[in-house]
Motif scaffolding. Structure first.
Motif, PDB file in Angstrom:
ATOM      1  N   GLY A 269       2.341 116.706  42.194  1.00  0.00           N
ATOM      2  CA  GLY A 269       1.970 117.369  40.949  1.00  0.00           C
ATOM      3  C   GLY A 269       1.041 118.551  41.143  1.00  0.00           C
ATOM      4  N   ALA A 270       0.473 118.691  42.343  1.00  0.00           N
ATOM      5  CA  ALA A 270      -0.385 119.845  42.618  1.00  0.00           C
ATOM      6  C   ALA A 270       0.480 121.082  42.841  1.00  0.00           C
ATOM      7  CB  ALA A 270      -1.253 119.582  43.842  1.00  0.00           C
ATOM      8  N   ASP A 271      -0.013 122.214  42.424  1.00  0.00           N
ATOM      9  CA  ASP A 271       0.666 123.479  42.688  1.00  0.00           C
ATOM     10  C   ASP A 271       0.226 124.067  44.020  1.00  0.00           C
ATOM     11  OD1 ASP A 271       2.112 123.865  40.098  1.00  0.00           O
ATOM     12  OD2 ASP A 271       0.069 123.831  39.306  1.00  0.00           O
ATOM     13  N   ILE A 272      -1.038 123.825  44.369  1.00  0.00           N
ATOM     14  CA  ILE A 272      -1.618 124.358  45.607  1.00  0.00           C
ATOM     15  C   ILE A 272      -2.392 123.251  46.310  1.00  0.00           C
ATOM     16  CG2 ILE A 272      -3.342 125.956  46.556  1.00  0.00           C
ATOM     17  CD1 ILE A 272      -2.678 127.882  44.278  1.00  0.00           C
ATOM     18  N   LEU A 273      -2.179 123.117  47.611  1.00  0.00           N
ATOM     19  CA  LEU A 273      -3.002 122.214  48.421  1.00  0.00           C
ATOM     20  C   LEU A 273      -3.778 123.051  49.422  1.00  0.00           C
ATOM     21  CD1 LEU A 273      -3.595 119.126  49.080  1.00  0.00           C
ATOM     22  CD2 LEU A 273      -2.189 119.533  51.094  1.00  0.00           C
ATOM     23  N   LEU A 274      -5.106 122.930  49.392  1.00  0.00           N
ATOM     24  CA  LEU A 274      -5.974 123.578  50.371  1.00  0.00           C
ATOM     25  C   LEU A 274      -6.301 122.544  51.439  1.00  0.00           C
ATOM     26  CD1 LEU A 274      -8.396 125.397  47.890  1.00  0.00           C
ATOM     27  CD2 LEU A 274      -6.236 126.240  48.864  1.00  0.00           C
ATOM     28  N   ALA A 275      -6.035 122.902  52.697  1.00  0.00           N
ATOM     29  CA  ALA A 275      -6.184 121.931  53.786  1.00  0.00           C
ATOM     30  C   ALA A 275      -7.062 122.502  54.894  1.00  0.00           C
ATOM     31  CB  ALA A 275      -4.821 121.534  54.337  1.00  0.00           C
ATOM     32  N   PRO A 276      -8.388 122.380  54.772  1.00  0.00           N
ATOM     33  CA  PRO A 276      -9.267 122.778  55.876  1.00  0.00           C
ATOM     34  C   PRO A 276      -9.004 121.901  57.088  1.00  0.00           C
ATOM     35  CG  PRO A 276     -10.501 121.590  54.187  1.00  0.00           C
ATOM     36  CD  PRO A 276      -9.140 121.825  53.623  1.00  0.00           C
ATOM     37  N   SER A 277      -8.877 122.527  58.258  1.00  0.00           N
ATOM     38  CA  SER A 277      -8.461 121.785  59.451  1.00  0.00           C
ATOM     39  C   SER A 277      -9.177 122.299  60.691  1.00  0.00           C
ATOM     40  CB  SER A 277      -6.939 121.905  59.639  1.00  0.00           C
ATOM     41  OG  SER A 277      -6.240 121.469  58.490  1.00  0.00           O
ATOM     42  N   ASN A 278      -9.094 121.497  61.745  1.00  0.00           N
ATOM     43  CA  ASN A 278      -9.687 121.870  63.026  1.00  0.00           C
ATOM     44  C   ASN A 278      -8.876 121.211  64.130  1.00  0.00           C
ATOM     45  OD1 ASN A 278     -11.516 122.946  64.893  1.00  0.00           O
ATOM     46  ND2 ASN A 278     -12.757 121.089  64.878  1.00  0.00           N
TER      47      ASN A 278
ATOM     48  N   GLN B  91      -6.049 126.130  56.776  1.00  0.00           N
ATOM     49  CA  GLN B  91      -6.960 127.002  57.531  1.00  0.00           C
ATOM     50  C   GLN B  91      -7.495 126.196  58.704  1.00  0.00           C
ATOM     51  OE1 GLN B  91      -7.433 130.118  57.269  1.00  0.00           O
ATOM     52  NE2 GLN B  91      -9.123 130.430  58.686  1.00  0.00           N
ATOM     53  N   THR B  92      -7.213 126.672  59.927  1.00  0.00           N
ATOM     54  CA  THR B  92      -7.417 125.858  61.112  1.00  0.00           C
ATOM     55  C   THR B  92      -8.303 126.535  62.140  1.00  0.00           C
ATOM     56  OG1 THR B  92      -5.151 125.072  60.781  1.00  0.00           O
ATOM     57  CG2 THR B  92      -6.223 124.478  62.848  1.00  0.00           C
ATOM     58  N   SER B  93      -9.468 125.971  62.375  1.00  0.00           N
ATOM     59  CA  SER B  93     -10.265 126.401  63.519  1.00  0.00           C
ATOM     60  C   SER B  93      -9.585 125.918  64.795  1.00  0.00           C
ATOM     61  CB  SER B  93     -11.674 125.808  63.441  1.00  0.00           C
ATOM     62  OG  SER B  93     -12.408 126.384  62.391  1.00  0.00           O
ATOM     63  N   HIS B  94      -9.599 126.749  65.831  1.00  0.00           N
ATOM     64  CA  HIS B  94      -9.050 126.393  67.142  1.00  0.00           C
ATOM     65  C   HIS B  94      -7.587 125.979  67.054  1.00  0.00           C
ATOM     66  CE1 HIS B  94     -13.443 125.484  67.145  1.00  0.00           C
ATOM     67  NE2 HIS B  94     -13.381 126.332  68.163  1.00  0.00           N
ATOM     68  N   GLY B  95      -6.841 126.689  66.206  1.00  0.00           N
ATOM     69  CA  GLY B  95      -5.423 126.405  66.055  1.00  0.00           C
ATOM     70  C   GLY B  95      -4.759 127.476  65.223  1.00  0.00           C
ATOM     71  N   LEU B  96      -3.575 127.164  64.709  1.00  0.00           N
ATOM     72  CA  LEU B  96      -2.819 128.108  63.898  1.00  0.00           C
ATOM     73  C   LEU B  96      -3.039 127.837  62.419  1.00  0.00           C
ATOM     74  CD1 LEU B  96      -0.643 130.401  63.929  1.00  0.00           C
ATOM     75  CD2 LEU B  96       1.064 128.579  63.661  1.00  0.00           C
TER      76      LEU B  96
ATOM     77  N   TYR C 188      -5.088 129.161  38.098  1.00  0.00           N
ATOM     78  CA  TYR C 188      -4.132 129.441  39.163  1.00  0.00           C
ATOM     79  C   TYR C 188      -3.290 128.208  39.497  1.00  0.00           C
ATOM     80  CZ  TYR C 188      -7.973 132.726  39.379  1.00  0.00           C
ATOM     81  OH  TYR C 188      -8.958 133.621  39.025  1.00  0.00           O
ATOM     82  N   GLY C 189      -3.160 127.316  38.534  1.00  0.00           N
ATOM     83  CA  GLY C 189      -2.390 126.105  38.747  1.00  0.00           C
ATOM     84  C   GLY C 189      -3.278 124.931  39.117  1.00  0.00           C
ATOM     85  N   THR C 190      -2.638 123.810  39.369  1.00  0.00           N
ATOM     86  CA  THR C 190      -3.360 122.599  39.765  1.00  0.00           C
ATOM     87  C   THR C 190      -3.649 122.653  41.255  1.00  0.00           C
ATOM     88  OG1 THR C 190      -2.237 121.330  38.043  1.00  0.00           O
ATOM     89  CG2 THR C 190      -3.312 120.082  39.800  1.00  0.00           C
ATOM     90  N   ILE C 191      -4.921 122.526  41.608  1.00  0.00           N
ATOM     91  CA  ILE C 191      -5.337 122.642  43.004  1.00  0.00           C
ATOM     92  C   ILE C 191      -5.825 121.281  43.509  1.00  0.00           C
ATOM     93  CG2 ILE C 191      -7.009 123.697  44.584  1.00  0.00           C
ATOM     94  CD1 ILE C 191      -6.985 126.169  42.862  1.00  0.00           C
ATOM     95  N   ALA C 192      -5.436 120.947  44.732  1.00  0.00           N
ATOM     96  CA  ALA C 192      -5.896 119.724  45.394  1.00  0.00           C
ATOM     97  C   ALA C 192      -6.374 120.080  46.795  1.00  0.00           C
ATOM     98  CB  ALA C 192      -4.780 118.682  45.457  1.00  0.00           C
ATOM     99  N   GLY C 193      -7.097 119.160  47.406  1.00  0.00           N
ATOM    100  CA  GLY C 193      -7.588 119.389  48.766  1.00  0.00           C
ATOM    101  C   GLY C 193      -7.427 118.150  49.628  1.00  0.00           C
ATOM    102  N   ALA C 194      -7.112 118.355  50.888  1.00  0.00           N
ATOM    103  CA  ALA C 194      -7.063 117.280  51.880  1.00  0.00           C
ATOM    104  C   ALA C 194      -7.466 117.891  53.217  1.00  0.00           C
ATOM    105  CB  ALA C 194      -5.681 116.647  51.959  1.00  0.00           C
ATOM    106  N   ILE C 195      -7.892 117.056  54.151  1.00  0.00           N
ATOM    107  CA  ILE C 195      -8.457 117.567  55.396  1.00  0.00           C
ATOM    108  C   ILE C 195      -7.605 117.185  56.603  1.00  0.00           C
ATOM    109  CG2 ILE C 195     -10.474 117.551  56.922  1.00  0.00           C
ATOM    110  CD1 ILE C 195     -12.217 116.941  54.487  1.00  0.00           C
ATOM    111  N   CYS C 196      -7.088 118.171  57.291  1.00  0.00           N
ATOM    112  CA  CYS C 196      -6.489 118.083  58.620  1.00  0.00           C
ATOM    113  C   CYS C 196      -5.612 116.859  58.848  1.00  0.00           C
ATOM    114  CB  CYS C 196      -7.607 118.154  59.667  1.00  0.00           C
ATOM    115  SG  CYS C 196      -7.009 118.575  61.339  1.00  0.00           S
ATOM    116  N   PHE C 197      -6.130 115.825  59.515  1.00  0.00           N
ATOM    117  CA  PHE C 197      -5.378 114.641  59.936  1.00  0.00           C
ATOM    118  C   PHE C 197      -4.764 113.913  58.747  1.00  0.00           C
ATOM    119  CE2 PHE C 197      -5.426 110.254  61.958  1.00  0.00           C
ATOM    120  CZ  PHE C 197      -4.433 110.534  62.888  1.00  0.00           C
TER     121      PHE C 197
END
Length: 505
Positions: free
Chosen positions: A384-393, A420-425, A362-371
């Motif tokens: 260079g990433a196609d998708i960034l997944l950003a778990p947040s709170n 994806q944000t707990s206690h937010g949008l 599904y492409g190049t995936i990367a991850g980073a967290i909130c702040f």
């Protein structure tokens, strides 16, 4: 009567400044406020004008960014004062060119100074780009596309150049020909900017295949309520640990069950919001074995945002994003790169892993967290990433401001984003920052967001040249300043007067 007019002017100005940035921001306010403030400052003596700018900017910042309820009032005042000091410096610099304003070149001093000082402020600010003027324009999709080339500083430049041009037009109102040339110059730049935005949104619009992604926030019913320090109690430590493990197991099972349900519903990628999973350090590997088996059994990519708790360490929190592929292999083991100053930083045991990227169907995936996403330079690692997944709170007072800020990173680096944000949008956006899905934690009972996200990102000029526009502004500022100081309009007028006298004689 004059005093009343001044009072009304200052009141309107202060209102517009409050609406120019922060939680009450509306896009047009800053386009009105900056020209008005520049006009007012120029009517005052140099240091009076600087003090006026400082006070109005600091007060408006304090009101607009009163979003951290757990921060002491004194600290908030100091932060507002520091912002006000930096933000008022362009007005001070502008005052040193008061005798050179008949030249259109003088309109470049104010915006270039604003860009450079804002960049310096956010480079040393522990809170990253919070308060950057460009964020006030988050609703203008055409304008925002320009940051894929020059970064956020370019939007600041356009706003502050507009203010300088408006004031220049007013001061040159008796010289119509000069005004036409100056207005045309600004109009051409702004028009080209908006045309590029239209091209990027309409012509470069993502048309790749999409992938079904389910992002999950834990139900509030599964919030943990034990005291970690209780595990070190000599008398009740064992009993407290059993209770902690019971709560943690219950919460994690809730997330696992929902992940399985999402996989059966067609999700190819499932991940959790920041810190929604939890585990005691001694049980960490067992948790990963469970996750590995689930990912393999369900044939999904499973991203666990986990708070690893080590009660033996004063810095007891390891804030991680761990992903398993469809065979159960751990392919991402990411530690949050930048902790929030204060409470989080004091308890966080950080490890510099850097942003990791993996190749998937599904492409190049990367991850980073909130702040992490508040720091464009740090997020350049995701180029260079196609998708960034950003778990947040987040918390209610910064909803939706913090999520709106994250969209800028997608435009800058050209990746498709899910925050994806707990206690937010929570939002899913394509690489143009267009919101495709969203979920409000406080209004959604299920707290699960389903996104059909494009699997191809795009290369951006900004991801290659970085903050080169900042260097450009420095060169323009130096060139313009030197040129204006060498050009003496008063002396030129005297020379012309002498020449006319000699001709008449």
């Amino acid at each position: 009567m004059k005093a009343l007019k001044k009072l009304i002017f200052v009141s309107v100005l202060l209102l517009l400044l409050v609406l120019s940035n922060g939680q009450y921001s509306v896009f047009f306010a800053i386009w009105l406020a900056v020209p008005m403030l520049l006009f007012a400052v120029r009517k005052l003596k140099r240091w009076q004008g600087f003090l006026f700018a400082f006070l109005t900017l600091a007060v408006s910042y304090y009101i607009g960014f009163d979003v951290v309820p757990f921060l002491p009032v004194a600290v908030s005042i100091v932060i507002a004062g520091i912002f006000g000091l930096f933000a008022s410096l362009p007005y001070l610099i502008d005052s040193f060119f008061s005798k050179n304003r008949s030249s259109f070149l003088s309109t470049l001093i104010f915006p270039c100074a604003a860009v450079l000082i804002e960049y310096a402020y956010h480079s040393i600010n522990q809170y990253g780009t919070w308060g950057h003027f460009a964020y006030s324009q988050e609703s203008l999709e055409l304008l925002l596309q320009s940051i894929s080339v020059f970064g956020m500083g370019y939007i600041t430049f356009l706003i502050f150049w507009f203010a300088a041009v408006v004031n220049w037009v007013y001061e040159q109102r008796l010289h119509q020909q000069n005004i036409k040339v100056g207005v045309l110059a600004y109009s051409v730049v702004l028009s080209l900017t908006l045309m590029y935005g239209g091209y990027r949104i309409m012509i470069q619009n993502p048309n790749s295949e999409t992938v079904h992604i389910a992002s999950i926030s834990a139900s509030d019913d599964y919030a943990l309520n034990f005291y970690l320090e209780g595990l070190n109690d000599e008398e009740k430590g064992h009993e407290n640990k059993i209770e902690a493990q019971r709560q943690i197991t219950r919460a994690n099972q809730h997330l696992f069950d929902r992940s399985v349900a999402m996989a059966k519903a067609g999700a190819k990628i499932v991940f959790w919001a920041e810190g929604n999973g939890a585990v005691l350090k001694e049980d960490e590997q067992e948790l990963y074995r469970t996750a590995s088996k689930l990912a393999a059994d369900q044939n999904i990519y499973l991203g666990m945002a986990v708070a690893v708790l080590d009660h033996t360490n004063a810095k007891y929190l390891e804030n991680k994003f761990v992903m398993f592929d469809t065979t159960g292999n751990k392919v991402i083991d990411y530690w949050k790169g930048i902790s929030v100053p204060g409470g989080e930083a004091e308890i966080s045991n950080n490890k510099a892993t850097g942003i990791q990227k993996i190749e998937t169907p599904y492409g190049t995936i990367a991850g980073a967290i909130c702040f992490d996403l508040d720091f464009p330079k740090y997020l350049s690692q995701a180029a260079g990433a196609d998708i960034l997944l950003a778990p947040s709170n987040d918390w209610k007072e910064i909803d939706p401001t913090h999520t709106d800020m994250a969209r800028f990173r997608a435009i800058e680096q050209g990746f498709n984003l899910i925050r994806q944000t707990s206690h937010g949008l929570s939002v899913g956006t394509d690489y143009s920052g267009k919101v495709m899905t969203e979920m409000d934690h406080f209004a959604d009972n299920d707290k699960t967001m389903i996104t059909q996200l494009p699997t191809e990102g795009v290369a951006t000029i900004y991801s290659v040249i970085g903050d080169s526009f900042i260097a450009f502004c420095f060169v323009v500022l130096v060139f313009s300043g030197v040129a204006l100081k060498k050009w003496n309009p008063a002396g030129l007028e005297r020379q012309e007067g002498n020449l006319h006298s000699a001709v008449a004689a």
